[in-house]
Design an enzyme around this catalytic site. Structure first.
Site, short mmCIF file in Angstrom:
data_model
loop_
_atom_site.label_atom_id
_atom_site.label_comp_id
_atom_site.label_asym_id
_atom_site.label_seq_id
_atom_site.Cartn_x
_atom_site.Cartn_y
_atom_site.Cartn_z
CG HIS A 456 64.20 68.36 42.91
ND1 HIS A 456 62.78 68.10 42.41
CD2 HIS A 456 64.79 67.34 42.89
CE1 HIS A 456 62.85 66.79 42.02
NE2 HIS A 456 64.10 66.37 42.58
CG ASP A 541 66.44 65.11 45.63
OD1 ASP A 541 66.76 66.41 45.81
OD2 ASP A 541 65.25 64.71 45.26
CD GLU A 542 64.22 62.68 41.74
OE1 GLU A 542 63.78 61.38 41.39
OE2 GLU A 542 63.79 63.59 41.84
CG LEU A 543 72.43 67.36 38.65
CD1 LEU A 543 71.81 68.73 38.56
CD2 LEU A 543 73.99 67.33 38.96
N PRO A 544 69.73 65.77 36.98
CG PRO A 544 68.68 67.00 35.35
CD PRO A 544 69.20 66.83 36.89
#
EC number: 3.2.1.52
Length: 859
Positions: A456, A541-544
């Site tokens: 992000h 959050d949301e590290l791909p």
């Protein structure tokens, strides 16, 4: 996980065109007389001369995509006297969850630019669009479009001859989604639309209650004992307070009507003081005592406690406009259940002004919330001035069209081509941020700034890459001092927001130089404001999956540090970040992934508490309580992490209230009605899960001590205005305030299901009546400017009459029977409606503002 299904553009578009009403085909159709306008380029159609409509054609279910996808079309009408040429132009727009790219019928090409920015451009053989004609552009969404928030937004036109000029298409509308084939959910399990009958049945779970039966203070206090007398105030009370409470004394004066005469020697006193509150060690505890003979006393364990006592006094005052001020004798002894009662505002996706932040802080203070989680950075915007790094705001805080790299961020969430768009572009300078800090501190609200990392972070990544290119071109030796991305990185990944270039690289020492500088600057601003800083939220959050794996810089660090996986590289990254915070006396806060480790159990992905950080004092904000992770917050708490509960299915204010397409908000987590928030049981939320959950962990006694509190969260992908904030946040924030301040209601701990249901009905009735008769009318009559959601009424046919109810019992409702829209002059609803015809009903606030309209036919 998204399931991307790609179709041949030709086959898809041909099928779609054949299925459209009237057998329309891709190409042009006669349209109304063209409107002549002035183009940005001489002799060509400009954005103001295009009318664009979006239509959801139908939902489609195939064996390859049983969850469904959506066929849609853009209907482009050329209102100019000039043709839209067969080549040399591009139509840009944002789509939140993406579309299927590739060739389209009629020789058009649909492409992804980056993230959620897409474009359509002519391919060889495209015929152009003559003046006054319409082009139907058919395409496909690989997921069901249930909410209109997933439709294209922010369209604009660019000509090859002027590649830096983006022309906004202002005449753009989304056509209604009402037909059966548009609303079809197949076997996807998606929730159906909510009818007026559904609403009536849901509203029927509460009863009207007289004002005398309602608790006089909100949120519900711990202890309240009433007396027999009353204190009448014919003049302003004499306010007695030490100098240390001058802010609270000023607030106390503001509570009373301006036309109340000044109090004299014989007027009752309002005494404010800091002292011990019996039975409570909470610094926010207070006692409020009102006696007819001696006036009003508020004692707090701290100034914050005094302020909360004053908020309770405000509740006890009559609504504005009352002929006199008559207060009941009583004693309240009160303290919050949780020390953390938070609200998060995201200003990265869409920017919101300092004035909007002030309004939210006032709202938080009114309902005794004390933590403002300020989500300042995102992929789509960096919103805080950082000394020494001007590119963070000159590039990272600006969105708009550009044909050149390193100029600004691309349009997102409908911000369009104009870099002056107030939602896409904007930031707080140092003075703004310091003013916000002081404003919050005066209301006993702690600001917790969030700097997102390592994912992000596209705004920062692109800004620092532009800085690198500029300085390198100028021959500066330290051009890469703050570079965040490995330029040789070949990693393949895609984030939930469709980005492939938004991650801070832990293999670069410059990444940590950047983080150290930014966090240091944030700490310095708090110091300059004279406002303590205890923690910085550092994202997580949301590290791909796939990030860093093909980065030479990251691989070199892994070899040097003997790290076997990128999961260990994650630990290395946050070890470094934690050290940067600790040297400034701060602790780390972050999203739950900060405290998680992904692994597998019997071949199935499973999250476990990360043992690496359990003794670091990290505070984890847990948002994911979706399928498979329902108990993860409890498992983290049991493992020793301090937890803030921010579950997406209960506390995310950006979730839509229901599944109706035009109901604002998103739905990727769930739908969140007012009672959804109210029914949350913080320390035992698995108890009322529907369907029941089996084999999930509950909180241990140790784990219960690690739950710091609750947070209501507003991400702003669909939120471009203050009015939309009010609509999504209020009145749901009131339910969260009740849950975070007050003890569990009796229904939450009752083990007998039948008794619990009876207790719940009584408590829920008390809550919604308190809102409708006291809390929301006070907001109206004090002209706070809070445009809270006024829900649509519930309607039901019964024996030739229309039954009407509302989630807020007693709210004013009006109706028409001729199909016209209700207004403040329409007939009031005073019982069942016997009129025949098309019955439309709406509720109104105390200032005459109308809510959503409900309609039913009474033949």
């Amino acid at each position: 996980m998204r399931k991307q299904i790609r179709y041949s553009g030709f086959v898809l578009a041909s099928w779609l065109m054949a299925s459209m009403a009237g057998g329309a085909v891709a190409g042009v159709a006669p349209e109304a007389k063209a409107v002549v306008g002035q183009g940005a380029l001489a002799g060509v159609v400009n954005g103001a001369q295009i009318r664009l409509r979006w239509e959801l054609v139908r939902n489609v279910f195939t064996p390859e995509a049983p969850g469904g996808g959506t066929h849609a079309r853009l209907i482009l009408t050329n209102l100019s006297s000039q043709p839209l040429p067969p080549k040399g132009w591009t139509l840009y727009f944002n789509v939140m969850d993406g579309v299927t790219t590739g060739p389209l019928e009629g020789n058009l090409l649909l492409e992804q630019v980056a993230g959620n920015l897409f474009r359509i451009r002519p391919a060889p053989g495209f015929a152009g669009v003559p003046a006054g004609q319409t082009l139907n552009i058919a395409y496909y969404h690989p997921d069901l479009v249930i909410k209109l928030a997933k439709a294209p937004i922010g369209p604009y036109l660019v000509y090859d001859a002027a590649p830096d000029v983006g022309q906004a298409i202002a005449d753009y509308e989304l056509l209604p989604v009402t037909r059966p084939e548009q609303l079809d959910k197949g076997s996807s399990g998606a929730k159906p639309v909510v009818t007026v009958q559904d609403t009536y049945r849901r509203n029927a779970n509460a009863d009207w209650m007289p004002a005398a039966a309602l608790p006089p203070v909100f949120p519900t206090p711990q202890h309240l004992q009433t007396g027999g007398g009353r204190l009448r105030l014919a003049a302003l009370p004499v306010i007695v307070a030490p100098a240390a409470l001058k802010t609270e004394a000023a607030f106390a004066r503001s509570l009373f009507p301006a036309n109340l005469p000044a109090g004299g020697a014989g007027s009752p006193a309002l005494r404010l003081s800091v002292g011990a509150v019996p039975g409570s060690t909470s610094p926010e505890a207070y006692t409020l005592t009102i006696k007819a003979g001696s006036g009003i006393d508020i004692v707090g364990n701290s100034a914050a406690g005094v302020a909360y006592g004053l908020q309770s006094l405000r509740d006890l005052l009559p609504l504005p406009g009352a002929a006199s001020i008559d207060l009941p004798e009583l004693t309240i002894t009160d303290a919050p259940r949780f020390e953390y009662r938070g609200f998060q505002l995201d200003v990265g996706r869409n920017f919101h002004t300092k004035q909007t932040v002030f309004k939210l802080l006032d709202l938080m203070a009114r309902y005794k919330l004390n933590k403002f989680h300020f989500h300042l950075t995102e992929d789509e915007g960096w919103r805080l001035e950082i000394a020494g790094l001007p590119e963070l705001t000159s590039i990272g805080a600006v969105r708009g069209h550009s044909a050149k790299p390193d100029v600004r961020l691309q349009p997102a969430y409908g911000s369009g081509p104009d870099p002056a768009d107030a939602s896409g572009s904007g930031y707080y300078n140092r003075a703004d941020y310091i003013e916000i800090l002081r404003y919050a501190a005066a209301r006993h609200i702690e600001v917790i700034p969030e700097i997102e990392m390592p994912g992000h972070a596209r705004a920062a990544v692109k800004a620092m890459e532009a800085r690198y290119h500029r300085l390198k071109a100028a021959g500066k030796p330290d051009a890469d001092k703050y570079l965040l991305n490995d330029l040789a990185d070949k990693s393949v990944y895609k984030s939930a927001q469709l980005y492939t270039d938004h991650v801070i690289n832990p293999g670069l020492e410059s990444s940590f130089t950047f983080i150290d500088h930014v966090l240091g600057q944030v700490a310095d601003m708090h110091k300059e404001a004279g406002v303590p800083l205890h923690t910085i939220h550092v994202g997580g959050d949301e590290l791909p999956g796939g990030a860093w794996e093909q980065s030479p810089a990251s691989r070199a660090v892994m070899r040097k540090k003997k790290l076997e996986t990128t999961a260990e590289l994650w630990d290395y990254f946050y070890d470094r970040v934690d050290a940067i915070l600790r040297k400034r006396g701060l602790y780390a806060s972050g999203w739950e992934e900060l405290a998680a480790r992904g692994t597998k159990l019997d071949g199935v992905h499973k999250l476990i508490p990360n043992p690496h950080f359990t003794q670091r004092g990290f505070s984890a904000y847990v948002w994911n309580n979706t399928e498979g992770a329902e108990d993860f917050a409890y498992r983290l708490a049991n493992a020793g992490y301090d937890i803030v509960l921010a579950p997406v299915t209960k506390m995310y204010m950006d979730m839509a209230y229901n599944a109706n397409p035009d109901e604002p908000g998103v739905n990727w987590g769930d739908y969140v009605e007012l009672d959804t928030v109210y029914d949350f049981i913080p320390l035992d939320y698995l108890k009322n899960a529907n369907p029941p959950l089996v084999g999930k962990d509950r909180l241990t006694d140790y784990g219960k001590r690690r739950i710091r509190g609750l947070e209501a969260t507003l991400f702003t992908e669909t939120v471009r205005t203050p009015e939309r904030i009010d609509y999504l946040v209020m009145p749901r924030l009131l339910a969260m305030a009740e849950r975070s301040w007050a003890a569990d209601p009796a229904w939450a701990t009752e083990t007998d299901a039948a008794k619990a249901a009876t207790l719940h009905r009584t408590a829920w009735s008390g809550f919604v009546n308190t809102l409708s008769q006291r809390v929301l009318p006070r907001l109206d009559l004090e002209h706070t400017g809070v445009d809270y959601r006024i829900a649509p009424p519930g309607l039901m046919l019964d024996g030739g009459k229309v039954l009407v109810n509302h989630v807020l019992p007693g709210i004013a409702m009006r109706y028409t029977s001729d199909g016209s829209e209700p207004n403040t002059n329409s007939k009031p609803v005073s019982g069942p409606i016997s009129d025949k015809g098309s019955i439309k009903v709406a509720a109104f606030d105390r200032n005459g503002r109308m809510g959503k309209v409900s309609r039913i036919d009474n033949p």
